[in-house]
Design a protein around this motif. Structure first.
Motif, PDB file in Angstrom:
ATOM      1  N   ALA A  53       3.893  -7.362   7.187  1.00 60.06           N
ATOM      2  CA  ALA A  53       3.683  -5.914   7.159  1.00 60.06           C
ATOM      3  C   ALA A  53       5.014  -5.169   7.151  1.00 60.06           C
ATOM      4  O   ALA A  53       5.192  -4.186   6.410  1.00 60.06           O
ATOM      5  N   LEU A  54       5.968  -5.608   7.976  1.00 62.33           N
ATOM      6  CA  LEU A  54       7.268  -4.942   8.014  1.00 62.33           C
ATOM      7  C   LEU A  54       8.021  -5.145   6.706  1.00 62.33           C
ATOM      8  O   LEU A  54       8.635  -4.201   6.176  1.00 62.33           O
ATOM      9  N   ARG A  55       7.973  -6.364   6.163  1.00 59.87           N
ATOM     10  CA  ARG A  55       8.694  -6.620   4.919  1.00 59.87           C
ATOM     11  C   ARG A  55       8.164  -5.752   3.780  1.00 59.87           C
ATOM     12  O   ARG A  55       8.939  -5.109   3.060  1.00 59.87           O
ATOM     13  N   THR A  56       6.857  -5.722   3.593  1.00 56.08           N
ATOM     14  CA  THR A  56       6.300  -4.955   2.477  1.00 56.08           C
ATOM     15  C   THR A  56       6.445  -3.452   2.704  1.00 56.08           C
ATOM     16  O   THR A  56       6.704  -2.706   1.757  1.00 56.08           O
ATOM     17  N   SER A  57       6.296  -3.001   3.949  1.00 57.43           N
ATOM     18  CA  SER A  57       6.409  -1.569   4.228  1.00 57.43           C
ATOM     19  C   SER A  57       7.829  -1.070   3.996  1.00 57.43           C
ATOM     20  O   SER A  57       8.049  -0.061   3.314  1.00 57.43           O
ATOM     21  N   PHE A  58       8.805  -1.768   4.567  1.00 56.60           N
ATOM     22  CA  PHE A  58      10.193  -1.370   4.346  1.00 56.60           C
ATOM     23  C   PHE A  58      10.575  -1.540   2.880  1.00 56.60           C
ATOM     24  O   PHE A  58      11.316  -0.723   2.317  1.00 56.60           O
ATOM     25  N   GLY A  59      10.076  -2.613   2.248  1.00 54.43           N
ATOM     26  CA  GLY A  59      10.360  -2.806   0.834  1.00 54.43           C
ATOM     27  C   GLY A  59       9.806  -1.675  -0.014  1.00 54.43           C
ATOM     28  O   GLY A  59      10.467  -1.203  -0.950  1.00 54.43           O
ATOM     29  N   ALA A  85      -4.139  -4.239  -8.938  1.00 51.64           N
ATOM     30  CA  ALA A  85      -4.211  -5.699  -9.065  1.00 51.64           C
ATOM     31  C   ALA A  85      -2.855  -6.341  -8.818  1.00 51.64           C
ATOM     32  O   ALA A  85      -2.745  -7.363  -8.116  1.00 51.64           O
ATOM     33  N   TYR A  86      -1.810  -5.736  -9.355  1.00 51.81           N
ATOM     34  CA  TYR A  86      -0.446  -6.239  -9.166  1.00 51.81           C
ATOM     35  C   TYR A  86      -0.049  -6.179  -7.688  1.00 51.81           C
ATOM     36  O   TYR A  86       0.499  -7.145  -7.135  1.00 51.81           O
ATOM     37  N   GLY A  87      -0.341  -5.072  -7.035  1.00 49.17           N
ATOM     38  CA  GLY A  87       0.020  -4.915  -5.625  1.00 49.17           C
ATOM     39  C   GLY A  87      -0.763  -5.840  -4.707  1.00 49.17           C
ATOM     40  O   GLY A  87      -0.218  -6.376  -3.739  1.00 49.17           O
ATOM     41  N   VAL A  88      -2.056  -6.027  -4.991  1.00 42.40           N
ATOM     42  CA  VAL A  88      -2.870  -6.949  -4.182  1.00 42.40           C
ATOM     43  C   VAL A  88      -2.334  -8.371  -4.305  1.00 42.40           C
ATOM     44  O   VAL A  88      -2.236  -9.111  -3.310  1.00 42.40           O
ATOM     45  N   ALA A  89      -1.975  -8.771  -5.539  1.00 45.31           N
ATOM     46  CA  ALA A  89      -1.405 -10.105  -5.734  1.00 45.31           C
ATOM     47  C   ALA A  89      -0.089 -10.251  -4.980  1.00 45.31           C
ATOM     48  O   ALA A  89       0.175 -11.282  -4.340  1.00 45.31           O
ATOM     49  N   LEU A  90       0.741  -9.217  -5.007  1.00 45.80           N
ATOM     50  CA  LEU A  90       2.021  -9.246  -4.303  1.00 45.80           C
ATOM     51  C   LEU A  90       1.812  -9.336  -2.791  1.00 45.80           C
ATOM     52  O   LEU A  90       2.470 -10.128  -2.102  1.00 45.80           O
ATOM     53  N   GLY A  91       0.893  -8.533  -2.270  1.00 45.92           N
ATOM     54  CA  GLY A  91       0.618  -8.574  -0.841  1.00 45.92           C
ATOM     55  C   GLY A  91       0.032  -9.900  -0.400  1.00 45.92           C
ATOM     56  O   GLY A  91       0.440 -10.460   0.627  1.00 45.92           O
ATOM     57  N   GLY A  92      -0.922 -10.428  -1.169  1.00 42.34           N
ATOM     58  CA  GLY A  92      -1.512 -11.714  -0.832  1.00 42.34           C
ATOM     59  C   GLY A  92      -0.506 -12.842  -0.880  1.00 42.34           C
ATOM     60  O   GLY A  92      -0.514 -13.738  -0.024  1.00 42.34           O
ATOM     61  N   MET A  93       0.383 -12.810  -1.863  1.00 42.55           N
ATOM     62  CA  MET A  93       1.415 -13.833  -1.977  1.00 42.55           C
ATOM     63  C   MET A  93       2.325 -13.829  -0.755  1.00 42.55           C
ATOM     64  O   MET A  93       2.613 -14.880  -0.171  1.00 42.55           O
ATOM     65  N   MET A 193       4.594  -2.433  -4.732  1.00 42.84           N
ATOM     66  CA  MET A 193       4.980  -2.740  -3.360  1.00 42.84           C
ATOM     67  C   MET A 193       4.273  -1.806  -2.379  1.00 42.84           C
ATOM     68  O   MET A 193       3.937  -2.219  -1.261  1.00 42.84           O
ATOM     69  N   GLY A 194       4.025  -0.562  -2.787  1.00 41.80           N
ATOM     70  CA  GLY A 194       3.262   0.347  -1.935  1.00 41.80           C
ATOM     71  C   GLY A 194       1.848  -0.153  -1.700  1.00 41.80           C
ATOM     72  O   GLY A 194       1.329  -0.106  -0.570  1.00 41.80           O
ATOM     73  N   VAL A 195       1.207  -0.650  -2.766  1.00 41.73           N
ATOM     74  CA  VAL A 195      -0.131  -1.229  -2.620  1.00 41.73           C
ATOM     75  C   VAL A 195      -0.078  -2.471  -1.723  1.00 41.73           C
ATOM     76  O   VAL A 195      -0.943  -2.670  -0.865  1.00 41.73           O
ATOM     77  N   ALA A 196       0.957  -3.298  -1.913  1.00 44.29           N
ATOM     78  CA  ALA A 196       1.108  -4.502  -1.088  1.00 44.29           C
ATOM     79  C   ALA A 196       1.239  -4.139   0.391  1.00 44.29           C
ATOM     80  O   ALA A 196       0.688  -4.825   1.267  1.00 44.29           O
ATOM     81  N   ALA A 197       1.956  -3.055   0.678  1.00 40.28           N
ATOM     82  CA  ALA A 197       2.092  -2.611   2.068  1.00 40.28           C
ATOM     83  C   ALA A 197       0.732  -2.193   2.639  1.00 40.28           C
ATOM     84  O   ALA A 197       0.397  -2.523   3.783  1.00 40.28           O
ATOM     85  N   LEU A 198      -0.057  -1.494   1.840  1.00 35.21           N
ATOM     86  CA  LEU A 198      -1.389  -1.078   2.298  1.00 35.21           C
ATOM     87  C   LEU A 198      -2.293  -2.288   2.524  1.00 35.21           C
ATOM     88  O   LEU A 198      -3.148  -2.279   3.420  1.00 35.21           O
ATOM     89  N   VAL A 199      -2.107  -3.334   1.724  1.00 29.60           N
ATOM     90  CA  VAL A 199      -2.921  -4.542   1.858  1.00 29.60           C
ATOM     91  C   VAL A 199      -2.560  -5.309   3.128  1.00 29.60           C
ATOM     92  O   VAL A 199      -3.439  -5.846   3.820  1.00 29.60           O
ATOM     93  N   THR A 200      -1.275  -5.380   3.443  1.00 25.61           N
ATOM     94  CA  THR A 200      -0.825  -6.226   4.550  1.00 25.61           C
ATOM     95  C   THR A 200      -0.725  -5.497   5.886  1.00 25.61           C
ATOM     96  O   THR A 200      -0.711  -6.158   6.935  1.00 25.61           O
ATOM     97  N   LEU A 201      -0.639  -4.182   5.885  1.00 22.65           N
ATOM     98  CA  LEU A 201      -0.499  -3.442   7.143  1.00 22.65           C
ATOM     99  C   LEU A 201      -1.674  -3.654   8.098  1.00 22.65           C
ATOM    100  O   LEU A 201      -1.457  -3.821   9.309  1.00 22.65           O
TER     101      LEU A 201
END
Length: 296
Positions: A53-59, A85-93, A193-201
């Motif tokens: 969560a910290l990595r994706t949020s700060f990123g 779709a791109y952000g979900v894949a990034l967050g899941g990875m 990366m914003g979507v990835a942060a929302l996925v992982t937070l």
């Protein structure tokens, strides 16, 4: 006939440019794996969920500051779907990778995860030689399976997490190509990366709660994001401008080796000879497949 001075200068410039690019990509991979090793030291405080969560949020904040994606106008429905779709894949990875390294040495986790993009590349190829590279990669993975020598066996659940991260890595590449065709690269990266942060937070907050806001983890989390996102992203852009994609791909195949080195030097992870041989098989398979590719 002597070589004209202008030709010599041009050759020297090209050689220096290649050396700069090679140094940039190696430093980028070293930065990513150093960030992963450093992030692993935070697991006892906030778990892999909190570190992700910290990595994706700060990123996301860093990329937003650089690319200012809000200035590009409103997205169409198709662009929104591609970014999500791109952000979900990034967050899941990212999330599955940190789960994996909570149970596996860094070098082994990266080697297993590497099978995702490697398999995706093979799916788009019809060359007979790729059967050899696939067999070599499978031999490397098989060497990590316990066969009476439990000292070199990997944690089964950790391996599943690493394979899952590899699948999301392949999806990240696939959807990344799609979104890159619809949006400028910088804006796509920032939005993704914003979507990835929302996925992982949610998982990070659910696991660590208010501990995510403590200075004892916020500052290290910022360092992880710098090492794992901002610095390597910038260095890779330098390399991509100077290297053909095939050369870039061969160099990227060294990433499991650099992960193993970072794990050994930074967090004292010791690998057995069998595990090192398995990682070498995956590296050779990926590099060989990339080097023998006919298409750029």
């Amino acid at each position: 006939m002597p070589t004209p001075p202008t030709t010599e200068r041009r050759t020297d410039r090209q050689s220096r440019s290649v050396l700069v690019a090679v140094a940039a990509i190696i430093l980028a991979m070293a930065s990513v794996q150093s960030g992963a090793a450093y992030g692993k030291t935070l697991f006892s405080a906030i778990g892999p969920q909190g570190v992700t969560a910290l990595r994706t949020s700060f990123g996301a904040l860093m990329l937003a500051a650089v690319w200012q994606p809000w200035r590009g106008g409103r997205l169409t429905g198709g662009q929104c779907r591609a970014v999500v779709a791109y952000g979900v894949a990034l967050g899941g990875m990212n999330l599955l990778f940190y789960y994996a390294i909570s149970r596996l040495p860094l070098g082994i986790a990266v080697a297993i995860e590497f099978t995702g993009p490697f398999t995706l590349a093979l799916m788009n190829s019809r060359r007979p030689s790729d059967i050899l590279w696939l067999a070599l990669a499978l031999a490397g993975l098989a060497a990590l399976v316990p066969m009476g020598d439990l000292s070199s066996a990997v944690d089964p659940l950790g391996a599943v997490f690493a394979l899952g991260a590899g699948i999301f890595w392949a999806l990240y590449i696939y959807f990344g190509h799609r979104v890159a065709g619809q949006l400028p690269g910088g804006r796509a990266s920032a939005l993704g990366m914003g979507v990835a942060a929302l996925v992982t937070l949610p998982s990070g907050i659910g696991h660590a709660g208010w501990d995510l806001l403590g200075l004892a983890v916020l500052l290290p989390g910022l360092a992880v994001a710098l090492l794992s996102s901002a610095i390597p992203y910038s260095l890779e852009m330098v390399a991509l401008k100077r290297l053909p994609p095939r050369t870039f791909g061969v160099l990227m195949s060294l990433e499991p080796a650099l992960a193993a080195l970072a794990g050994t030097l930074l967090i004292s992870e010791v690998l057995t000879t069998r595990q090192l041989a398995a990682i070498a098989c995956v590296i050779c398979a990926s590099a060989g497949s990339t080097a023998s590719s006919r298409h750029r």
